[in-house]
Design a protein around this motif. Structure first.
Motif, PDB file in Angstrom:
ATOM      1  N   TYR A  64      -6.386  -0.939   0.073  1.00 41.40           N
ATOM      2  CA  TYR A  64      -7.579  -0.950   0.915  1.00 41.40           C
ATOM      3  C   TYR A  64      -7.835  -2.358   1.448  1.00 41.40           C
ATOM      4  O   TYR A  64      -7.689  -3.352   0.732  1.00 41.40           O
ATOM      5  CB  TYR A  64      -8.811  -0.531   0.100  1.00 41.40           C
ATOM      6  CG  TYR A  64      -8.878   0.933  -0.246  1.00 41.40           C
ATOM      7  CD1 TYR A  64      -9.043   1.897   0.737  1.00 41.40           C
ATOM      8  CD2 TYR A  64      -8.802   1.347  -1.575  1.00 41.40           C
ATOM      9  CE1 TYR A  64      -9.125   3.242   0.412  1.00 41.40           C
ATOM     10  CE2 TYR A  64      -8.883   2.687  -1.911  1.00 41.40           C
ATOM     11  CZ  TYR A  64      -9.044   3.630  -0.906  1.00 41.40           C
ATOM     12  OH  TYR A  64      -9.123   4.951  -1.227  1.00 41.40           O
ATOM     13  N   ARG A  65      -8.247  -2.447   2.713  1.00 37.01           N
ATOM     14  CA  ARG A  65      -8.696  -3.713   3.300  1.00 37.01           C
ATOM     15  C   ARG A  65     -10.215  -3.774   3.331  1.00 37.01           C
ATOM     16  O   ARG A  65     -10.785  -4.853   3.412  1.00 37.01           O
ATOM     17  CB  ARG A  65      -8.114  -3.885   4.703  1.00 37.01           C
ATOM     18  CG  ARG A  65      -6.602  -4.081   4.717  1.00 37.01           C
ATOM     19  CD  ARG A  65      -6.064  -4.310   6.113  1.00 37.01           C
ATOM     20  NE  ARG A  65      -6.211  -3.118   6.942  1.00 37.01           N
ATOM     21  CZ  ARG A  65      -7.051  -3.012   7.954  1.00 37.01           C
ATOM     22  NH1 ARG A  65      -7.831  -4.017   8.263  1.00 37.01           N
ATOM     23  NH2 ARG A  65      -7.120  -1.897   8.665  1.00 37.01           N
ATOM     24  N   PHE A  66     -10.845  -2.620   3.271  1.00 38.16           N
ATOM     25  CA  PHE A  66     -12.305  -2.558   3.219  1.00 38.16           C
ATOM     26  C   PHE A  66     -12.694  -1.209   2.622  1.00 38.16           C
ATOM     27  O   PHE A  66     -11.901  -0.271   2.570  1.00 38.16           O
ATOM     28  CB  PHE A  66     -12.926  -2.726   4.615  1.00 38.16           C
ATOM     29  CG  PHE A  66     -12.595  -1.614   5.564  1.00 38.16           C
ATOM     30  CD1 PHE A  66     -13.401  -0.487   5.648  1.00 38.16           C
ATOM     31  CD2 PHE A  66     -11.468  -1.682   6.364  1.00 38.16           C
ATOM     32  CE1 PHE A  66     -13.087   0.554   6.507  1.00 38.16           C
ATOM     33  CE2 PHE A  66     -11.145  -0.654   7.230  1.00 38.16           C
ATOM     34  CZ  PHE A  66     -11.961   0.471   7.303  1.00 38.16           C
ATOM     35  N   THR A 111     -16.056   1.605   2.856  1.00 36.69           N
ATOM     36  CA  THR A 111     -17.303   1.938   3.534  1.00 36.69           C
ATOM     37  C   THR A 111     -18.276   2.503   2.509  1.00 36.69           C
ATOM     38  O   THR A 111     -17.992   3.516   1.870  1.00 36.69           O
ATOM     39  CB  THR A 111     -17.075   2.949   4.661  1.00 36.69           C
ATOM     40  OG1 THR A 111     -16.173   2.380   5.620  1.00 36.69           O
ATOM     41  CG2 THR A 111     -18.389   3.294   5.355  1.00 36.69           C
ATOM     42  N   PRO A 117     -15.556  -5.717   3.563  1.00 39.84           N
ATOM     43  CA  PRO A 117     -14.215  -6.238   3.269  1.00 39.84           C
ATOM     44  C   PRO A 117     -13.943  -6.232   1.774  1.00 39.84           C
ATOM     45  O   PRO A 117     -14.822  -6.586   0.974  1.00 39.84           O
ATOM     46  CB  PRO A 117     -14.263  -7.662   3.832  1.00 39.84           C
ATOM     47  CG  PRO A 117     -15.311  -7.605   4.909  1.00 39.84           C
ATOM     48  CD  PRO A 117     -16.355  -6.644   4.380  1.00 39.84           C
ATOM     49  N   ILE A 118     -12.763  -5.816   1.392  1.00 36.51           N
ATOM     50  CA  ILE A 118     -12.446  -5.607  -0.023  1.00 36.51           C
ATOM     51  C   ILE A 118     -12.599  -6.897  -0.835  1.00 36.51           C
ATOM     52  O   ILE A 118     -13.009  -6.871  -1.999  1.00 36.51           O
ATOM     53  CB  ILE A 118     -11.019  -5.026  -0.173  1.00 36.51           C
ATOM     54  CG1 ILE A 118     -10.863  -4.355  -1.540  1.00 36.51           C
ATOM     55  CG2 ILE A 118      -9.955  -6.070   0.071  1.00 36.51           C
ATOM     56  CD1 ILE A 118     -11.591  -3.067  -1.683  1.00 36.51           C
ATOM     57  N   GLU A 119     -12.306  -8.054  -0.225  1.00 36.88           N
ATOM     58  CA  GLU A 119     -12.381  -9.310  -0.961  1.00 36.88           C
ATOM     59  C   GLU A 119     -13.816  -9.731  -1.260  1.00 36.88           C
ATOM     60  O   GLU A 119     -14.050 -10.625  -2.088  1.00 36.88           O
ATOM     61  CB  GLU A 119     -11.657 -10.425  -0.197  1.00 36.88           C
ATOM     62  CG  GLU A 119     -12.274 -10.817   1.132  1.00 36.88           C
ATOM     63  CD  GLU A 119     -11.772  -9.966   2.293  1.00 36.88           C
ATOM     64  OE1 GLU A 119     -12.051 -10.340   3.451  1.00 36.88           O
ATOM     65  OE2 GLU A 119     -11.093  -8.947   2.031  1.00 36.88           O
ATOM     66  N   LYS A 120     -14.812  -9.089  -0.638  1.00 34.18           N
ATOM     67  CA  LYS A 120     -16.214  -9.416  -0.889  1.00 34.18           C
ATOM     68  C   LYS A 120     -16.839  -8.549  -1.980  1.00 34.18           C
ATOM     69  O   LYS A 120     -17.993  -8.756  -2.350  1.00 34.18           O
ATOM     70  CB  LYS A 120     -17.026  -9.279   0.408  1.00 34.18           C
ATOM     71  CG  LYS A 120     -16.660 -10.306   1.463  1.00 34.18           C
ATOM     72  CD  LYS A 120     -17.578 -10.213   2.667  1.00 34.18           C
ATOM     73  CE  LYS A 120     -17.245 -11.298   3.694  1.00 34.18           C
ATOM     74  NZ  LYS A 120     -18.152 -11.261   4.866  1.00 34.18           N
TER      75      LYS A 120
END
Length: 223
Positions: free
Chosen positions: A117-119, A121, A132-135
């Motif tokens: 996943y990149r994000f 919802t 965003p997945i890193e957040k």
């Protein structure tokens, strides 16, 4: 169920299944459900032994698709045969009614064929926000619902932890049956009064590490 589906021949149902034949992996099983029961099934390597006329289970991906008219997928535990499988289900129109076309694959299919996943919802009240997945600091399973947290804000998602875990970047670790944590947000790891590990996040959140995942955490983080 009424007799309407009985009017559909096996050849007609096979044509519906043939809609996906260009990409369906060799050995996949195919099922079609309509009006709460299975009306077509061809077994592949992952044979669930479904029978024509067999009732669709409550909460199954076939039922979800027929209720929502939306594509769905995920790893499923078959409670009758005790066999996990990866299912992808599509809504299809059969004689003016919404049915489900289900592709049944080995349980590790998603690990091989899907990118991380990149994000995600998430839903807050009646709004949906792509994050965003890193957040995302961590994810939680609570009362049969899945939540993820970014900036201490809670967001709800329909994707269960089991499925999330398979498509998350390597920076995410499963630490408990109910928690997945982003290593980037860990401040430190300590022991509680019972000598069990606790993960302390940078925002002060404390998350327990279950014995089941202790060795995995130690190996991943090297301590």
């Amino acid at each position: 169920m009424g007799g309407k589906w009985m009017e559909i021949s096996k050849d007609q149902l096979k044509k519906y299944a043939g809609l996906l034949e260009d990409w369906i992996p060799k050995g996949a099983s195919i099922a079609i459900a309509l009006r709460g029961e299975y009306v077509y099934y061809v077994a592949g390597n992952q044979d669930l032994q479904l029978q024509r006329g067999q009732k669709v289970k409550e909460g199954s991906i076939a039922e979800i698709v027929m209720q929502t008219c939306c594509r769905t997928e995920g790893v499923v535990e078959d409670k009758i045969l005790n066999v996990p499988y990866y299912g992808i289900a599509y809504p299809i129109d059969i004689l003016g009614e919404t049915g489900a076309l289900v592709v049944i694959l080995p349980p590790n299919y998603s690990l091989v064929h899907q990118t991380p996943y990149r994000f995600l919802t998430g839903k807050q009240e009646e709004e949906w926000r792509p994050i965003p997945i890193e957040k995302i600091a961590y994810m939680e399973s609570l009362q049969k619902k899945t939540w993820f947290y970014a900036g201490k804000e809670p967001y709800k998602t329909n994707i269960p932890l089991k499925e999330l875990q398979q498509r998350l970047p390597e920076s995410f670790l499963r630490i408990h049956r109910s928690y997945i944590v982003n290593v980037s947000f860990i401040d430190r790891i300590i022991r509680d009064f019972s000598s069990n590990l606790l993960v302390l996040l940078q925002d002060g959140t404390e998350l327990p590490v279950s014995q089941t995942y202790t060795a995995d955490i130690r190996n991943a983080l090297g301590f």
